[in-house]
Design a protein around this motif. Sequence first.
Motif: not given
Length: 234
Positions: A46, A50-51, A104, A108-109, A130, A134, A166, A189, A192, A231
């Motif tokens: 992630s 992603e981040l 995080d 992220e959200q 996710i 999580n 969140c 980003d 996180a 991802s």
Amino acid sequence: MSEALLWGAVAAAPLFLGALLSLARRWPPRLLGIVLGFGAGALMASIAFELVEEGLSLAGPIPLVAGLAVGALSYYVADRIIDARTAASANASGMPLAVGALLDGIPEQLVLGIGLASGEGVSVALVVAILVSNLPESIGSASDLLESGMKKGRMLGLWAAVAVVCTLATVAGFAIADAVGPDFRAAVDGFAAGALLVMLVDSMVPEAQSKAKESTGLFTVLGFTVAAGLSLAS
């Protein structure tokens, strides 16, 4: 706004679901270590796919690196405060993962909400990614909290609060979307990613290693592979 609330709840649900699963059965230490190792690998994917990748594409390295530094320091300070307040108690076990999930999950959200307001879709692959990252995190933390003596109701309340905060972060991101630019999103980003990296090194990986021993590395790579594939598919 209702769409942001719905997707925020979907993304945050695994945090509370993991807490419920910790009550459904007793998780043997080795199995719990394997779950934590898998989750650690998923979180690494992630961060990478992603981040960090999204932050770089949005605004380049400067906002991302600034966010990384602030996120890392925020987790470090929060973890030290928890350690100091629970030094005389065994109930500290599991709390670092909960703090990591919160630090995080909020940014992220927040980014998820901004993306929804901007007209970006939410893919099934992203939602599954996710879930994959999580769920093990919350199972591991909740199981450790119960093992250390925390009452079931208090543990469920803690993870319910994390999930609600969140979820509301997604709504907040949707509300402020018009007022923020790509630099802000890249910094979020990075925040996180920084918080997650410190949590992984300080808490999640050592916890997994202590429980699953030689199996930790294998399941960490498996978690990374699954989450990276999801991802990239999203």
